[in-house]
Write a protein that holds these residues in place. Structure first.
Motif, PDB file in Angstrom:
ATOM      1  N   GLY A  24     -41.735  46.579  23.045  1.00  0.00           N
ATOM      2  CA  GLY A  24     -40.459  46.524  23.747  1.00  0.00           C
ATOM      3  C   GLY A  24     -40.515  47.216  25.094  1.00  0.00           C
ATOM      4  O   GLY A  24     -40.013  46.688  26.096  1.00  0.00           O
ATOM      5  N   PHE A  25     -41.145  48.383  25.140  1.00  0.00           N
ATOM      6  CA  PHE A  25     -41.253  49.118  26.400  1.00  0.00           C
ATOM      7  C   PHE A  25     -42.188  48.423  27.388  1.00  0.00           C
ATOM      8  O   PHE A  25     -41.945  48.444  28.592  1.00  0.00           O
ATOM      9  N   ALA A  26     -43.260  47.829  26.897  1.00  0.00           N
ATOM     10  CA  ALA A  26     -44.300  47.271  27.769  1.00  0.00           C
ATOM     11  C   ALA A  26     -44.180  45.759  27.970  1.00  0.00           C
ATOM     12  O   ALA A  26     -44.994  45.173  28.675  1.00  0.00           O
ATOM     13  N   ASP A  27     -43.184  45.123  27.351  1.00  0.00           N
ATOM     14  CA  ASP A  27     -43.026  43.677  27.423  1.00  0.00           C
ATOM     15  C   ASP A  27     -44.348  42.993  27.051  1.00  0.00           C
ATOM     16  O   ASP A  27     -44.886  42.175  27.806  1.00  0.00           O
ATOM     17  N   ALA A  28     -44.875  43.368  25.898  1.00  0.00           N
ATOM     18  CA  ALA A  28     -46.203  42.925  25.469  1.00  0.00           C
ATOM     19  C   ALA A  28     -46.111  41.957  24.297  1.00  0.00           C
ATOM     20  O   ALA A  28     -45.136  41.953  23.539  1.00  0.00           O
ATOM     21  N   ASP A  29     -47.151  41.166  24.138  1.00  0.00           N
ATOM     22  CA  ASP A  29     -47.306  40.324  22.956  1.00  0.00           C
ATOM     23  C   ASP A  29     -47.899  41.159  21.831  1.00  0.00           C
ATOM     24  O   ASP A  29     -48.694  42.074  22.088  1.00  0.00           O
ATOM     25  N   LEU A  30     -47.531  40.821  20.591  1.00  0.00           N
ATOM     26  CA  LEU A  30     -48.027  41.537  19.414  1.00  0.00           C
ATOM     27  C   LEU A  30     -48.969  40.666  18.594  1.00  0.00           C
ATOM     28  O   LEU A  30     -48.695  39.481  18.385  1.00  0.00           O
ATOM     29  N   GLU A  31     -50.055  41.257  18.134  1.00  0.00           N
ATOM     30  CA  GLU A  31     -51.025  40.576  17.266  1.00  0.00           C
ATOM     31  C   GLU A  31     -51.338  41.496  16.087  1.00  0.00           C
ATOM     32  O   GLU A  31     -52.164  42.408  16.215  1.00  0.00           O
ATOM     33  N   ALA A 128     -61.228  54.018  27.372  1.00  0.00           N
ATOM     34  CA  ALA A 128     -59.896  53.421  27.450  1.00  0.00           C
ATOM     35  C   ALA A 128     -59.180  53.872  28.714  1.00  0.00           C
ATOM     36  O   ALA A 128     -59.419  54.971  29.217  1.00  0.00           O
ATOM     37  N   ASP A 129     -58.298  53.033  29.223  1.00  0.00           N
ATOM     38  CA  ASP A 129     -57.470  53.408  30.370  1.00  0.00           C
ATOM     39  C   ASP A 129     -56.589  54.608  30.025  1.00  0.00           C
ATOM     40  O   ASP A 129     -56.411  55.509  30.831  1.00  0.00           O
ATOM     41  N   THR A 130     -56.004  54.575  28.842  1.00  0.00           N
ATOM     42  CA  THR A 130     -55.175  55.682  28.373  1.00  0.00           C
ATOM     43  C   THR A 130     -55.155  55.681  26.851  1.00  0.00           C
ATOM     44  O   THR A 130     -55.381  54.641  26.228  1.00  0.00           O
ATOM     45  N   GLU A 131     -54.904  56.851  26.268  1.00  0.00           N
ATOM     46  CA  GLU A 131     -54.946  57.018  24.817  1.00  0.00           C
ATOM     47  C   GLU A 131     -53.778  57.875  24.363  1.00  0.00           C
ATOM     48  O   GLU A 131     -53.289  58.712  25.124  1.00  0.00           O
ATOM     49  N   LEU A 132     -53.379  57.682  23.115  1.00  0.00           N
ATOM     50  CA  LEU A 132     -52.276  58.448  22.546  1.00  0.00           C
ATOM     51  C   LEU A 132     -52.516  58.635  21.058  1.00  0.00           C
ATOM     52  O   LEU A 132     -52.942  57.703  20.375  1.00  0.00           O
ATOM     53  N   ILE A 133     -52.227  59.825  20.574  1.00  0.00           N
ATOM     54  CA  ILE A 133     -52.234  60.107  19.135  1.00  0.00           C
ATOM     55  C   ILE A 133     -50.797  60.436  18.736  1.00  0.00           C
ATOM     56  O   ILE A 133     -50.165  61.296  19.347  1.00  0.00           O
ATOM     57  N   ARG A 154     -47.748  54.797  31.488  1.00  0.00           N
ATOM     58  CA  ARG A 154     -49.152  54.937  31.880  1.00  0.00           C
ATOM     59  C   ARG A 154     -49.866  53.583  31.844  1.00  0.00           C
ATOM     60  O   ARG A 154     -50.757  53.328  32.659  1.00  0.00           O
ATOM     61  N   LEU A 155     -49.477  52.711  30.925  1.00  0.00           N
ATOM     62  CA  LEU A 155     -50.060  51.363  30.889  1.00  0.00           C
ATOM     63  C   LEU A 155     -49.723  50.612  32.170  1.00  0.00           C
ATOM     64  O   LEU A 155     -50.585  49.962  32.756  1.00  0.00           O
ATOM     65  N   ASP A 156     -48.471  50.705  32.591  1.00  0.00           N
ATOM     66  CA  ASP A 156     -48.065  50.050  33.843  1.00  0.00           C
ATOM     67  C   ASP A 156     -48.866  50.584  35.018  1.00  0.00           C
ATOM     68  O   ASP A 156     -49.320  49.830  35.870  1.00  0.00           O
ATOM     69  N   LEU A 157     -49.037  51.897  35.065  1.00  0.00           N
ATOM     70  CA  LEU A 157     -49.810  52.500  36.153  1.00  0.00           C
ATOM     71  C   LEU A 157     -51.262  52.041  36.120  1.00  0.00           C
ATOM     72  O   LEU A 157     -51.867  51.799  37.156  1.00  0.00           O
TER      73      LEU A 157
END
Length: 169
Positions: A24-31, A128-133, A154-157
């Motif tokens: 929802g935040f990233a306007d991404a497709d889900l798989e 990875a470009d960015t990571e989160l736990i 951070r993904l957008d950046l």
């Protein structure tokens, strides 16, 4: 417009909840990664941990989306025995050569996710470009939404310019 694909596996629902919020935040497709067998029950819990510990990829259903057609692939995995879950290992085995840029988030119950994050770089051959736990407690209390919103920023950046890899705990 840049396109983002979120590929995730979820045994208990924690990783799925994070993937859906992030989409929802990233306007991404889900798989979602799926497989024929169940992982419910204590015996399956231990078998799953053993597979992850020994880095055995699970047999999964074929992907519906092609990761190579996306600008960025975000992987979401639970951490089992301190490592990437075996269904995600199965996905990476099948698609790692199609990944040009990626980010990753891990959900953890009690263990640290840094080894799992490091596994992605080892398998894909780049950081990875960015990571989160994200912890299960953060998900239970709703704090994960803010963490995932910051992660999406951070993904957008990272899509705008190549930056130094970032890791957030």
């Amino acid at each position: 417009m840049k396109r983002i694909l979120i590929v995730y596996y979820s045994r208990t629902g924690y990783t799925r909840r994070c993937a859906e919020v992030l989409a929802g935040f990233a306007d991404a497709d889900l798989e979602p990664i799926t497989e024929d067998r169940t992982r419910k029950g204590i015996a399956e819990f231990f078998r799953s941990a053993i597979e992850a510990y020994w880095r055995r990829p699970a047999e999964i259903h074929p992907a519906g989306l092609t990761p190579g057609t996306y600008d960025l692939v975000v992987f979401g995995t639970p951490v089992w025995a301190g490592r990437i879950c075996s269904p995600m290992l199965g996905y990476l085995k099948a698609h790692k050569n199609q990944i040009s840029r990626y980010a990753v988030f891990c959900t953890v119950g009690g263990s640290d996710g840094t080894v799992a994050l490091d596994q992605f770089a080892e398998i894909i051959g780049k950081q990875a470009d960015t990571e989160l736990i994200v912890t299960d407690k953060e998900i239970d209390t709703g704090k994960h939404k803010l963490l995932l919103e910051q992660f999406a920023e951070r993904l957008d950046l990272s899509l705008i310019h190549i930056s130094e890899p970032t890791r957030q705990y």
